[in-house]
Design a protein around this motif. Structure first.
Motif, PDB file in Angstrom:
ATOM      1  N   ALA A  65      99.229  75.224  64.800  1.00  0.00           N
ATOM      2  CA  ALA A  65     100.335  75.677  64.030  1.00  0.00           C
ATOM      3  C   ALA A  65     100.305  75.316  62.481  1.00  0.00           C
ATOM      4  O   ALA A  65     100.610  76.200  61.749  1.00  0.00           O
ATOM      5  CB  ALA A  65     101.595  74.970  64.770  1.00  0.00           C
ATOM      6  N   TRP A  66      99.947  74.065  62.218  1.00  0.00           N
ATOM      7  CA  TRP A  66      99.833  73.769  60.832  1.00  0.00           C
ATOM      8  C   TRP A  66      98.889  74.784  60.110  1.00  0.00           C
ATOM      9  O   TRP A  66      99.166  75.324  58.920  1.00  0.00           O
ATOM     10  CB  TRP A  66      99.339  72.303  60.562  1.00  0.00           C
ATOM     11  N   ARG A  67      97.632  75.030  60.571  1.00  0.00           N
ATOM     12  CA  ARG A  67      96.713  75.748  59.984  1.00  0.00           C
ATOM     13  C   ARG A  67      97.251  77.118  59.793  1.00  0.00           C
ATOM     14  O   ARG A  67      96.961  78.059  58.968  1.00  0.00           O
ATOM     15  CB  ARG A  67      95.577  75.803  60.687  1.00  0.00           C
ATOM     16  N   ARG A  68      98.041  77.589  60.734  1.00  0.00           N
ATOM     17  CA  ARG A  68      98.613  79.107  60.920  1.00  0.00           C
ATOM     18  C   ARG A  68      99.777  79.244  59.574  1.00  0.00           C
ATOM     19  O   ARG A  68      99.759  80.246  58.895  1.00  0.00           O
ATOM     20  CB  ARG A  68      99.671  78.748  62.012  1.00  0.00           C
ATOM     21  N   SER A  69     100.170  78.097  59.290  1.00  0.00           N
ATOM     22  CA  SER A  69     101.345  78.142  58.060  1.00  0.00           C
ATOM     23  C   SER A  69     100.461  78.144  56.989  1.00  0.00           C
ATOM     24  O   SER A  69     100.597  78.815  55.917  1.00  0.00           O
ATOM     25  CB  SER A  69     102.362  76.881  58.152  1.00  0.00           C
ATOM     26  N   THR A  70      99.354  77.211  56.747  1.00  0.00           N
ATOM     27  CA  THR A  70      98.840  77.026  55.489  1.00  0.00           C
ATOM     28  C   THR A  70      97.748  77.963  55.052  1.00  0.00           C
ATOM     29  O   THR A  70      97.510  78.517  54.010  1.00  0.00           O
ATOM     30  CB  THR A  70      98.183  75.467  55.406  1.00  0.00           C
ATOM     31  N   ARG A  71      97.052  78.359  56.214  1.00  0.00           N
ATOM     32  CA  ARG A  71      95.897  79.489  56.110  1.00  0.00           C
ATOM     33  C   ARG A  71      96.394  80.881  55.908  1.00  0.00           C
ATOM     34  O   ARG A  71      95.816  81.831  55.285  1.00  0.00           O
ATOM     35  CB  ARG A  71      94.922  78.918  57.079  1.00  0.00           C
ATOM     36  N   ILE A  72      97.383  81.213  57.115  1.00  0.00           N
ATOM     37  CA  ILE A  72      97.709  82.630  57.226  1.00  0.00           C
ATOM     38  C   ILE A  72      99.066  82.914  56.595  1.00  0.00           C
ATOM     39  O   ILE A  72      99.001  83.855  56.013  1.00  0.00           O
ATOM     40  CB  ILE A  72      97.860  82.789  58.554  1.00  0.00           C
ATOM     41  N   VAL A  73      99.998  82.017  56.809  1.00  0.00           N
ATOM     42  CA  VAL A  73     101.333  82.577  56.388  1.00  0.00           C
ATOM     43  C   VAL A  73     101.637  82.445  55.064  1.00  0.00           C
ATOM     44  O   VAL A  73     101.882  83.352  54.230  1.00  0.00           O
ATOM     45  CB  VAL A  73     102.395  81.919  57.175  1.00  0.00           C
ATOM     46  N   LEU A  74     101.422  81.253  54.454  1.00  0.00           N
ATOM     47  CA  LEU A  74     101.646  81.018  53.074  1.00  0.00           C
ATOM     48  C   LEU A  74     101.043  81.746  51.987  1.00  0.00           C
ATOM     49  O   LEU A  74     101.607  81.897  51.177  1.00  0.00           O
ATOM     50  CB  LEU A  74     101.702  79.320  52.871  1.00  0.00           C
ATOM     51  N   PRO A  75      99.640  81.634  52.126  1.00  0.00           N
ATOM     52  CA  PRO A  75      98.962  82.567  51.114  1.00  0.00           C
ATOM     53  C   PRO A  75      99.666  83.779  51.016  1.00  0.00           C
ATOM     54  O   PRO A  75      99.682  84.647  49.936  1.00  0.00           O
ATOM     55  CB  PRO A  75      97.490  82.546  51.543  1.00  0.00           C
ATOM     56  N   GLN A  76      99.684  84.520  52.085  1.00  0.00           N
ATOM     57  CA  GLN A  76     100.688  85.778  51.960  1.00  0.00           C
ATOM     58  C   GLN A  76     101.915  85.754  51.615  1.00  0.00           C
ATOM     59  O   GLN A  76     102.317  86.604  50.821  1.00  0.00           O
ATOM     60  CB  GLN A  76     100.558  86.581  53.310  1.00  0.00           C
ATOM     61  N   ALA A  77     102.532  84.712  51.838  1.00  0.00           N
ATOM     62  CA  ALA A  77     103.954  84.542  51.467  1.00  0.00           C
ATOM     63  C   ALA A  77     103.878  84.446  49.746  1.00  0.00           C
ATOM     64  O   ALA A  77     104.971  84.778  49.201  1.00  0.00           O
ATOM     65  CB  ALA A  77     104.869  83.554  52.023  1.00  0.00           C
ATOM     66  N   MET A  78     103.026  83.723  49.340  1.00  0.00           N
ATOM     67  CA  MET A  78     103.123  83.234  47.976  1.00  0.00           C
ATOM     68  C   MET A  78     103.186  84.630  47.050  1.00  0.00           C
ATOM     69  O   MET A  78     103.977  84.516  45.995  1.00  0.00           O
ATOM     70  CB  MET A  78     101.604  82.638  47.514  1.00  0.00           C
TER      71      MET A  78
END
Lengths: 355, 274
Positions: free
Chosen positions: A238-251
């Motif tokens: 889950a943590w990796r999902r947020s930092t590697r997948i979701v956040l870079p795209q949300a940025m």
């Protein structure tokens, strides 16, 4: 098709006196008579079959007279403003220059930058936590996060600031202990804990957190649900999902608004003058109250704010570019690359048509 | 195209679905579905839109939680564990572990757009916890990722971002990504539905190659010709139930149920013969 060929050779030969055949003799004067009146020579007879060759013509670009008129008017306006700024003695540029790098002003500038950096970072960290709370499945976390944003977005920053500074009036002591018992681990006077700096950071941070929470939440929501599913199906934690997948795209969605907020915060720090905290704006006020050079000193502050904003804008450009990887097929050129390309294509070959 | 998967063993990848029910709000989309897919088998699920095919597929890796019934893989319950006389739902960490044995390929590829093709393939092996296996090093995952991209014919596009690839290429990267964890089972959710007709075959060819590799495949598709070629079992679903299942020959040329017959009479071209 033999006829045209033989006729052409005969035409060529016909300058010399030869026993020419009657056919060609007649053809020649006919042609000669037909050609001169037509405007472009040699072209009329051929045009139907062979594409015309225009390579010998000079290209004249379309003219845009009104564009020139518009440019001239605007240039004149810019010139007039620049002229008045330069020549009106009441701007007192000498005074501006004198104070621009004065020690007290620079000290104030450092304080402004310090406030911006600390409350910017803390505000966005807290905002991130609030955004995650708001997106969680727990109704309690959701409503706490919502209420936080609701309160801090509804109260004027000025009021928040004064409230924090006067917290000692509401609560004389602040202590850490076990609630509803008399156990206290430590206890301090509120007034010693809440300095001007602490009140300023507290006010700016909490206010910033309320706004950035919404910005970050919006960014996270803009990422396609399929991305999360794919990551979950791959067993990515889950943590990796947020930092590697979701956040870079949300940025990509977060950054433009976030920089808006930070630039707003730079100037927003000027509100802490109500706490008599000597950041840039308060320093300038103190000086002009003494010297009565109000406008030049406001100009000093303004110029510094412009400098900070410009630097931030450059950062913004490059950070946004970094996060656009994969979102655009090809990264746009940086201004530097554009300039290099311009000089490579234009400067190298002078006097070419400029498109 | 060398078979770089760990040696196919016919004992891996038995899928047993028993009486699975699932509702979304008031609509019951799965009404007690039971299905067994043998290890290394290829099951193709066909049926009209809204028949519950995709939902069934998504329950197999617990992307959808079932309301009733259960699913086991090699005898192990998916999403739950037995403690005494109760089924306890597994914590997310455990579910993620189970999912590493089940690869999934989506209709819309769902590649990570900000990562290159190779990064997409090499991400999970580095960070996911696989039962009984150590996580791979970055370097090892990259090497393995390149092998897999080679296997789907995209080694030279390893550094391209998904948006720089055609739909067919993206889906092939997605298949390589699903293979990166050496899953026992691969789920395909309409893998060619978002593709231009001319790109469909490059994806189907890759799946065809996988069908002989010993991995269990469960494929939801509308490509009937492909289903006939590749399936051991064709399953026809309608309105949340399995209406009929059997070998491609039985189902396509000699369907028993009137609903199956009327569906195929609509989707099969007149010249389609077995």
């Amino acid at each position: 098709m033999r006829w045209p060929v033989s006729s052409a050779t005969r035409v060529a030969q016909s300058n010399q006196p030869q026993p020419a055949q009657p056919q060609s003799e007649q053809a020649l004067p006919e042609q000669a008579a037909a050609v001169p009146p037509a405007a472009p020579p040699d072209k009329t007879g051929v045009s139907a079959r062979i594409p015309a060759d225009y390579s010998s013509y000079r290209v004249v670009a379309a003219r845009h007279p009104w564009r020139w008129v518009g440019t001239a008017v605007v240039a004149l306006g810019v010139l007039a403003v620049a002229w008045s700024l330069a020549t009106n003695p009441r701007w007192e540029w000498g005074v501006v220059a004198q104070w621009f790098t004065a020690q007290s002003v620079v000290n104030g500038l450092v304080e402004t930058l310090k406030l911006t950096a600390i409350s910017g970072v803390l505000g966005f960290v807290l905002g991130f936590i609030l955004a995650l709370m708001r997106l969680s499945a727990s109704p309690l976390l959701v409503s706490v996060s919502w209420t936080f944003s609701w309160i801090f977005r509804s109260t004027p920053l000025l009021v928040q600031m004064l409230l924090w500074y006067n917290l000692g009036y509401l609560y004389e002591k602040i202590s850490l202990g076990i609630p509803f018992t008399d156990v206290r681990f430590f206890e301090v006077q509120t007034t010693t804990l809440i300095s001007q700096f602490a009140a300023a950071v507290l006010g700016l941070t909490l206010n910033q957190a309320a706004y950035s929470a919404e910005i970050i939440r919006g960014g996270i929501l803009s990422v396609d649900q399929g991305q999360l599913e794919a990551a979950a199906a791959l067993g990515i934690p889950a943590w990796r999902r947020s930092t590697r997948i979701v956040l870079p795209q949300a940025m990509r969605a977060i950054l433009p608004t976030a920089f808006n907020e930070i630039i707003g915060l730079v100037k927003g720090t000027s509100i802490v003058y109500v706490l008599a905290y000597s950041e840039l704006f308060y320093t300038v006020q103190v000086i002009y109250n003494r010297t009565q050079q109000v406008l030049p000193l406001l100009l000093v502050a303004t110029l510094w704010y412009i400098v900070i904003t410009s630097v931030l804008s450059v950062f913004q450009y490059y950070i946004e570019r970094h996060y656009s990887k994969g979102a655009v097929r090809n990264l746009p050129l940086t201004p530097l690359q554009k300039a290099r390309k311009f000089f490579a294509t234009h400067a190298a070959v002078p006097n070419r048509r400029n498109f | 195209m060398t078979a770089t998967l760990s040696a196919p063993t016919a004992t891996r990848g038995l899928v047993e679905i028993t009486g699975v029910r699932k509702s979304f709000g008031a609509t019951e989309v799965l009404k007690g579905v039971s299905l067994t897919v043998e290890p290394g088998g290829v099951a193709v699920i066909v049926g009209p839109s809204g028949s519950g095919k995709s939902t069934l597929l998504r329950t197999i890796n617990h992307l959808e939680k079932v309301d009733g019934g259960h699913i086991t893989i090699d005898g192990q319950l998916v999403g739950y564990e037995i403690r005494g006389d109760r089924l306890h739902e597994l914590r997310e960490k455990e579910i993620l572990k189970q999912r590493t044995e089940i690869g999934m390929v989506f209709q819309n590829f769902n590649l990570f757009p900000h990562l290159t093709a190779l990064e997409n393939v090499a991400e999970a092996p580095v960070v996911a916890h696989q039962p009984g296996k150590a996580r791979r090093s970055r370097e090892e995952a990259r090497r393995r990722g390149l092998e897999l991209l080679d296997r789907v014919g995209l080694k030279d596009r390893a550094d391209a971002y998904p948006r720089q690839l055609s739909g067919g290429q993206q889906q092939r990267v997605a298949i390589a990504r699903a293979l990166a964890l050496d899953p026992k089972i691969l789920l395909f959710d309409e893998p060619t539905s978002a593709l231009d007709p001319e790109l469909v075959n490059e994806v189907l060819d890759v799946i065809r190659e996988l069908a002989t590799s010993g991995t269990t495949l469960i494929i939801v598709t509308h490509e009937m010709g492909f289903a006939r070629d590749v399936a051991d079992t064709v399953v026809f679903m309608d309105q949340g139930q399995i209406v009929e299942q059997g070998t491609p020959r039985d189902i396509f040329s000699n369907p028993q149920e009137p609903r199956t017959r009327s569906f195929f009479s609509k989707v099969l071209e007149p010249a389609f013969n077995i």
